[in-house]
Design a protein around this motif. Structure first.
Motif, short mmCIF file in Angstrom:
data_model
loop_
_atom_site.label_atom_id
_atom_site.label_comp_id
_atom_site.label_asym_id
_atom_site.label_seq_id
_atom_site.Cartn_x
_atom_site.Cartn_y
_atom_site.Cartn_z
N HIS A 44 -2.56 -15.08 -4.81
CA HIS A 44 -3.37 -13.99 -4.27
C HIS A 44 -3.31 -12.77 -5.20
O HIS A 44 -2.24 -12.41 -5.70
N HIS A 72 -3.14 -9.74 -4.64
CA HIS A 72 -2.17 -8.71 -4.26
C HIS A 72 -0.77 -9.03 -4.78
O HIS A 72 -0.03 -8.14 -5.18
N ASP A 73 -0.44 -10.31 -4.79
CA ASP A 73 0.85 -10.71 -5.35
C ASP A 73 0.86 -10.46 -6.86
O ASP A 73 1.86 -10.02 -7.41
N THR A 81 1.40 -6.74 -7.50
CA THR A 81 2.79 -6.32 -7.30
C THR A 81 3.66 -6.73 -8.48
O THR A 81 4.49 -5.94 -8.96
N ALA A 103 -5.98 -4.64 -7.27
CA ALA A 103 -6.14 -5.93 -6.60
C ALA A 103 -6.79 -5.69 -5.26
O ALA A 103 -6.33 -4.86 -4.50
N GLY A 104 -7.85 -6.39 -4.98
CA GLY A 104 -8.50 -6.20 -3.69
C GLY A 104 -9.98 -6.52 -3.78
O GLY A 104 -10.41 -7.24 -4.68
N HIS A 105 -10.74 -5.95 -2.84
CA HIS A 105 -12.18 -6.26 -2.83
C HIS A 105 -12.98 -5.17 -3.53
O HIS A 105 -14.20 -5.26 -3.63
N GLN A 160 -17.36 -5.68 -0.89
CA GLN A 160 -17.13 -6.95 -0.20
C GLN A 160 -18.29 -7.94 -0.35
O GLN A 160 -18.04 -9.14 -0.46
N SER A 220 -11.73 -13.44 -1.34
CA SER A 220 -11.40 -12.27 -0.52
C SER A 220 -11.01 -11.10 -1.41
O SER A 220 -11.08 -9.95 -1.00
N ALA A 221 -10.62 -11.40 -2.63
CA ALA A 221 -10.15 -10.34 -3.51
C ALA A 221 -10.10 -10.85 -4.95
O ALA A 221 -10.10 -12.06 -5.18
N PRO A 240 -6.91 -4.45 6.02
CA PRO A 240 -8.03 -4.03 5.17
C PRO A 240 -7.59 -3.76 3.74
O PRO A 240 -8.39 -3.87 2.82
N LEU A 241 -6.33 -3.43 3.53
CA LEU A 241 -5.84 -3.10 2.19
C LEU A 241 -6.05 -4.27 1.23
O LEU A 241 -6.59 -4.12 0.15
N CYS A 242 -5.60 -5.46 1.65
CA CYS A 242 -5.73 -6.58 0.70
C CYS A 242 -6.65 -7.67 1.24
O CYS A 242 -6.79 -8.71 0.62
N GLY A 243 -7.25 -7.43 2.39
CA GLY A 243 -8.19 -8.41 2.92
C GLY A 243 -7.53 -9.58 3.62
O GLY A 243 -8.18 -10.58 3.89
N ASP A 244 -6.22 -9.46 3.92
CA ASP A 244 -5.57 -10.55 4.65
C ASP A 244 -6.19 -10.68 6.04
O ASP A 244 -6.39 -9.67 6.73
N GLN A 275 -5.95 -16.30 5.77
CA GLN A 275 -6.14 -16.22 4.34
C GLN A 275 -5.42 -14.95 3.91
O GLN A 275 -5.70 -13.87 4.46
N GLY A 276 -4.49 -15.09 3.00
CA GLY A 276 -3.79 -13.88 2.62
C GLY A 276 -2.88 -14.09 1.43
O GLY A 276 -2.84 -15.18 0.84
N CYS A 277 -2.17 -13.03 1.09
CA CYS A 277 -1.25 -13.09 -0.03
C CYS A 277 -0.03 -13.93 0.35
O CYS A 277 0.12 -14.35 1.50
N VAL A 304 4.19 -0.71 0.15
CA VAL A 304 2.78 -1.08 0.38
C VAL A 304 2.63 -2.52 0.84
O VAL A 304 1.57 -2.91 1.32
N ARG A 305 3.69 -3.31 0.69
CA ARG A 305 3.58 -4.71 1.10
C ARG A 305 4.15 -4.98 2.49
O ARG A 305 4.08 -6.11 2.98
N CYS A 329 1.78 -6.51 4.80
CA CYS A 329 1.50 -7.92 4.57
C CYS A 329 2.46 -8.78 5.40
O CYS A 329 2.07 -9.82 5.93
#
Lengths: 414, 148
Positions: free
Chosen positions: A351, A353-354, A357, A368-370, A374, A383-384, B37-41, B62-64, B122-123, B126
């Motif tokens: 992902h 976001h990982d 980080t 990292a993101g949308h 979107q 999603s990102a 909303p931050l990472c779309g999870d 669906q997520g990190c 920030v995580r 998550c």
């Protein structure tokens, strides 16, 4: 800063980097590698000094005072407007409206220009590549007026389909609002052609130039756009101020945006006479130090030469494209013919976001993101993404740091 | 890299690769949707609660890695527990991540692998999205949960 305007083909990165104090720091034990310039840019010392100097010497309100400080502040503020006019190649300083941001500039055009001309059944035409700021204001307006928002599609290479665009311009289209450079993909759109096609059918065009102005020469006269917007903070200026260019004949016919001081000529409880553009659209005390800082930032760019900046950033992009693709599992999003500023990519099932980080642990700042886009993510069924975006101070070895970081990501995730 | 190993522990990577209880449940007694909303999870939690006991729990989403592993491990931790016990676990988990607790409860067990997330403010969202969503499902809240 030693390079004369317009003559350079290469930038001296070391002298440039010395101008940006924030670049010289360690993050998580590594030298900062700032690759989030599409979100905001770092500021050169000259901009920081200009803002500081305003507060230290000239701090006063504009347009009203008869005293020395107010006159100095007014002159500085209004000459910033002139600098911006020159930078954009506009004819007249009165075509430059100060806003808070690109977002506010788009809202202003939606409210004051398009709103009064939009009837039920009319259409607003945007593209699949827009930032939310060039979607939501139009959605709100269309909902209110019973009009419809139509979307020009893009290809999987992340290019607009111009034939579709041509077909979608109709006698009901009241405005075309299009992004010059996509913030999420880096695609440079053929705005000259879009403007020409729209004007052939008598449709005015607004261009969201937030991601274009930092990276390429923008000449609003040559483009012949009706409106053009950009944000100071993405072009090495302060946050909280943006610019709307609007053709004089358009602005003259527009109703005010917000009511308040500065946008009026006279007020009684029976009747208010509105000020002329651009002041008609600038209610309240403006962001004076922001305008001064922005003018200084544009001067900085002029001194380096936007062509030299563009050439430097293009070589960074080319290097980055190749280097990133050598990391196992990395896939670039879109393959447009012309790209500026930014690259978006994903890494198999890791992902974004990982990835963000882990890169941060090595001092590498990416987004990292949308990316507030979107619909772009939906097009690519993501999603990102991870976005690396470049500025005039970035170096090739910073891309190497990014690539090294991506290898660390692989290492962590096995 | 040692810091990152604290965050991305082997258990977390394993649950990210092979999330447990990841299916759509037929005949769930309650569900809830969560969104970061931050990472779309996004995560949807399904529960089958009988006599106040979580008999079955599953999720889709669906997520990190942190979000996916946290959801997967959460489903394992609360299976067979009462609604009250699950809520208590959430409190302890939340305290571990936000550093409020002086001493950490023993009930968390495997969930201690998320302790490293505390160093990455920030995580934290998550890791807690799944729990907020579980809470909403247990309380049968109708609106979507977001971490904002």
């Amino acid at each position: 800063m030693s390079v004369p305007a317009g003559t350079a083909t290469t930038l001296n990165c070391e002298t440039i980097r010395a101008d940006f104090p924030a670049l010289h720091q360690d993050v998580n034990g590594h030298p900062l590698v700032y690759l989030d310039n599409a979100a905001t840019t770092q500021k050169p010392q000259a901009v920081i000094d200009a803002v500081r100097s305003f507060y230290e010497h000239d701090c006063s309100n504009v347009h009203r005072g008869v005293h020395a400080l107010s006159q100095r502040a007014t002159v500085a503020f209004e000459s910033s407007r002139t600098s911006i006019k020159n930078f954009l190649g506009a004819r007249d300083s009165r075509e430059i409206v100060f806003t808070r941001s690109t977002t506010e500039a788009i809202n202003l055009v939606a409210h004051s220009f398009v709103g009064p001309r939009l009837n039920p059944g009319d259409e607003v035409l945007i593209t699949e590549m827009e930032h939310h700021s060039n979607i939501v204001p139009w959605q709100l307006l269309c909902d209110e007026k019973g009009a419809s928002l139509r979307i020009v599609p893009m290809t999987d290479d992340a290019e607009l389909i111009l034939e579709e665009f041509e077909k979608m311009i109709s006698e009901r289209t009241r405005i075309v609002s299009v992004v010059h450079v996509s913030n999420a993909l880096g695609t440079v759109n053929p705005v000259e052609e879009i403007i020409r096609l729209a004007h052939d059918k008598g449709v005015p065009v607004m261009v969201d130039g937030a991601q274009a102005v930092p990276h390429m020469k923008v000449d609003v006269e040559a483009l012949d756009c009706d409106f053009y917007a950009f944000s100071s903070h993405k072009v090495y200026g302060p946050t909280g101020i943006g610019v709307l260019f609007g053709k004089r004949e358009r602005l003259l016919k527009m109703k005010p945006y917000q009511g308040g001081g500065d946008m009026i000529l006279s007020v009684s409880f029976e009747r208010t006479t509105f000020n002329e553009p651009p002041h008609r659209f600038e209610a309240g005390t403006p962001n004076i130090e922001g305008a001064i800082g922005l003018a200084k930032a544009l001067e900085y760019i002029d001194d380096l030469g936007i062509d030299a900046i563009q050439a430097h950033e293009q070589s960074l992009l080319e290097h980055a494209t190749q280097a990133i693709l050598e990391v196992p599992g990395v896939r670039l999003i879109g393959a447009p013919q012309h790209r500026a500023g930014a690259l978006s990519f994903v890494m198999e099932d890791i992902h974004p976001h990982d990835i963000g980080t882990i890169l941060d642990q090595e001092g590498v700042a990416v987004r990292a993101g949308h990316h507030c886009a979107q619909p772009v993510m939906q097009h690519f069924n993501l999603s990102a993404t991870v976005r690396a975006s470049f500025g005039l101070y970035n170096r090739v070895d910073e891309i190497d740091a990014l690539v090294k970081g991506l290898h660390s990501v692989r290492e962590v995730f096995g | 890299m040692s810091d990152l190993k604290d965050l991305y522990q082997e258990v977390i990577l394993d649950h990210n690769r092979n999330p447990r209880n990841c299916y759509i449940m037929d005949g769930a007694s309650c569900t809830a949707d969560g969104h970061n909303p931050l990472c779309g999870d996004i995560v949807k939690v399904y529960l089958r609660i009988e006599n106040g006991i979580i008999e079955e729990i599953s999720f889709q989403g669906q997520g990190c890695a942190i979000c996916t592993a946290s959801t997967s491990l959460m489903t394992e931790s609360v299976q067979g527990k009462s609604v009250e016990e699950a809520q208590g676990l959430f409190d302890e988990f939340h305290q571990m991540l936000t550093g409020v607790a002086e001493e950490q409860g023993v009930a968390l067990g495997k969930l201690h692998v998320f302790e490293g997330v505390r160093e990455y403010p920030v995580r934290v969202k998550c890791a807690t999205l799944a729990w907020h969503t579980l809470n909403a499902a247990m309380e049968e809240k109708k609106e979507n949960v977001t971490t904002e």
